[in-house]
Design an enzyme around this catalytic site. Structure first.
Site, mmCIF file in Angstrom:
data_model
loop_
_atom_site.group_PDB
_atom_site.id
_atom_site.type_symbol
_atom_site.label_atom_id
_atom_site.label_comp_id
_atom_site.label_asym_id
_atom_site.label_seq_id
_atom_site.Cartn_x
_atom_site.Cartn_y
_atom_site.Cartn_z
ATOM 1 N N GLY A 231 26.633 12.007 45.492
ATOM 2 C CA GLY A 231 26.342 12.689 46.757
ATOM 3 C C GLY A 231 25.032 12.181 47.331
ATOM 4 O O GLY A 231 24.381 11.294 46.761
ATOM 5 N N PHE A 232 24.654 12.762 48.446
ATOM 6 C CA PHE A 232 23.458 12.294 49.152
ATOM 7 C C PHE A 232 22.187 12.471 48.304
ATOM 8 O O PHE A 232 21.512 11.496 47.960
ATOM 9 C CB PHE A 232 23.367 13.030 50.494
ATOM 10 N N GLY B 77 31.112 13.467 47.657
ATOM 11 C CA GLY B 77 30.315 12.308 47.263
ATOM 12 C C GLY B 77 31.083 11.030 47.565
ATOM 13 O O GLY B 77 32.276 11.068 47.868
ATOM 14 N N TYR C 1 28.296 31.109 50.738
ATOM 15 C CA TYR C 1 27.547 30.003 50.130
ATOM 16 C C TYR C 1 26.254 30.535 49.510
ATOM 17 O O TYR C 1 25.951 30.271 48.341
ATOM 18 C CB TYR C 1 27.253 28.945 51.198
#
Ligand code: UDP
Length: 327
Positions: free
Chosen positions: A10-11, A36, A149
């Site tokens: 992922g970032f 990702g 979230y």
């Protein structure tokens, strides 16, 4: 050291991978490539100390083996980005809660230190700026699924702290505040890559709401070393620590700054929240971290200004303008 990084493609993960390899560590990346992308690891793809495994964090057989073979776990695998949360809330809740449970369970089983990634979303609609780690959490109702979230990440924190207290697991928890940098995708709603891509294509820059909401954006290159610093610092075991930059900017000003760097014909347009997300969507008005605790415990000091970071992102996006059409 040998690190296992879940969500390492992922970032944020890919930048931590690069940082660790530079510091001569071995790194095993576990990623299911749902959000990702192996392209994120392109700069280090052939590094002899990097191993990648395509599997889900909920795959206990694979995870158990990898945890047993590594010295430390950095657990980043999660559903991320407001857009994804709105579109796929079941997945968000499941992967965030069960994934962290898996990481903690295996950290305990194999007696490994584990870093748990949390988020500034946890502060929700808190009104006391800047947000300090001990502040009360103010979330919206369960009928507004944006809050799932924050709630899932808050549960992750509770669980990690419980593993520390009950089982003596060495868990480290950071709340990331709007982390940005090259390779972040705009597909899951993140504002900076979206604005940069819109500006580079001469499309309208879509500011949601009235644009007076504020955020603080931190360069991922400031965040990556701080994660390792936390794991190197004994006093941070069982602590929740904000990691971010405290330079506050309105989304209107952000749009203007990006347009100023990119130039070109884009206009700035305002899109009502209910059009951008869904009816009844609630945004946060302000989100500013207190970084006192990070300063005190790990000497954290963001070095890269927003302007430098935006210039870096514009350069990166410009170099791949022809590769990706979508914003
Ligand atoms: N935003 C925006 N235009 C976009 C995407 C996001 O104005 O195309 C706004 C969003 O409503 C929020 C801020 O930018 O107020 C930051 O959004 P992001 O999804 O990057 O992160 P958040 O802080 O909401 O987790």
């Amino acid at each position: 050291m040998k690190y296992l990084i879940t969500g390492g493609a992922g970032f944020i993960g890919s930048h931590i991978v690069e940082y660790l390899l530079k510091e001569d560590n071995d790194v095993v990346v576990l990623d299911d490539l749902s959000t990702g992308n192996m392209d994120n690891l392109a700069p280090v793809r052939n590094h002899s100390r990097l191993h990648t495994v395509e599997a889900e964090v909920l795959n206990e057989t694979v995870m158990d083996r990898l945890v047993s073979e590594c010295d430390r776990i950095i657990h980043l695998a999660a559903a991320v980005g407001v857009r994804l949360i709105i579109e796929d809330p079941v997945h968000t809740i499941t992967i965030n809660v069960q994934g962290t449970e898996m990481a903690l369970k295996l950290a305990r089983r194999h007696a490994r230190p584990v870093f748990i990634a949390s988020t500034s979303e946890v502060y929700g609609k808190g009104l006391h700026i800047p947000f300090v780690e001990e502040a009360d959490i103010v979330l919206g109702p369960t009928s507004k699924n944006r809050w799932s979230y924050a709630c899932s990440k808050a549960l992750d924190e509770f669980l990690a702290l419980a593993y520390v207290r009950q089982f003596g697991v060495q868990a480290f928890i950071a709340r990331f505040f709007n982390t940005i940098g090259p390779r972040q995708t705009g597909h899951y709603g993140m504002v900076v890559p979206r604005f940069v891509r819109q500006a580079l294509r001469g499309k309208p820059i879509t500011v949601y709401g009235d644009g007076n909401q504020t955020r603080c954006f931190c360069n991922v290159l400031d965040v990556a070393p701080a994660v390792i610093e936390m794991m190197d610092t004994e006093e941070t075991v069982g602590e929740v620590i904000n990691l971010g930059n405290d330079e506050e900017v309105t989304i209107n000003a952000l749009a203007e700054r990006i347009l100023g760097i990119v130039g070109g014909p884009s206009s700035i347009v305002h899109v009502p929240y209910e059009e951008a997300y869904q009816p009844g969507f609630e945004d946060m008005e302000r989100r500013v971290p207190s970084i006192e605790k990070a300063r005190r415990l790990i000497g954290f000091e963001p070095k890269l200004s927003l302007d430098d970071t935006l210039a870096q992102i514009v350069e990166f996006e410009r170099s791949r303008l022809h590769q990706e059409e979508d914003v």
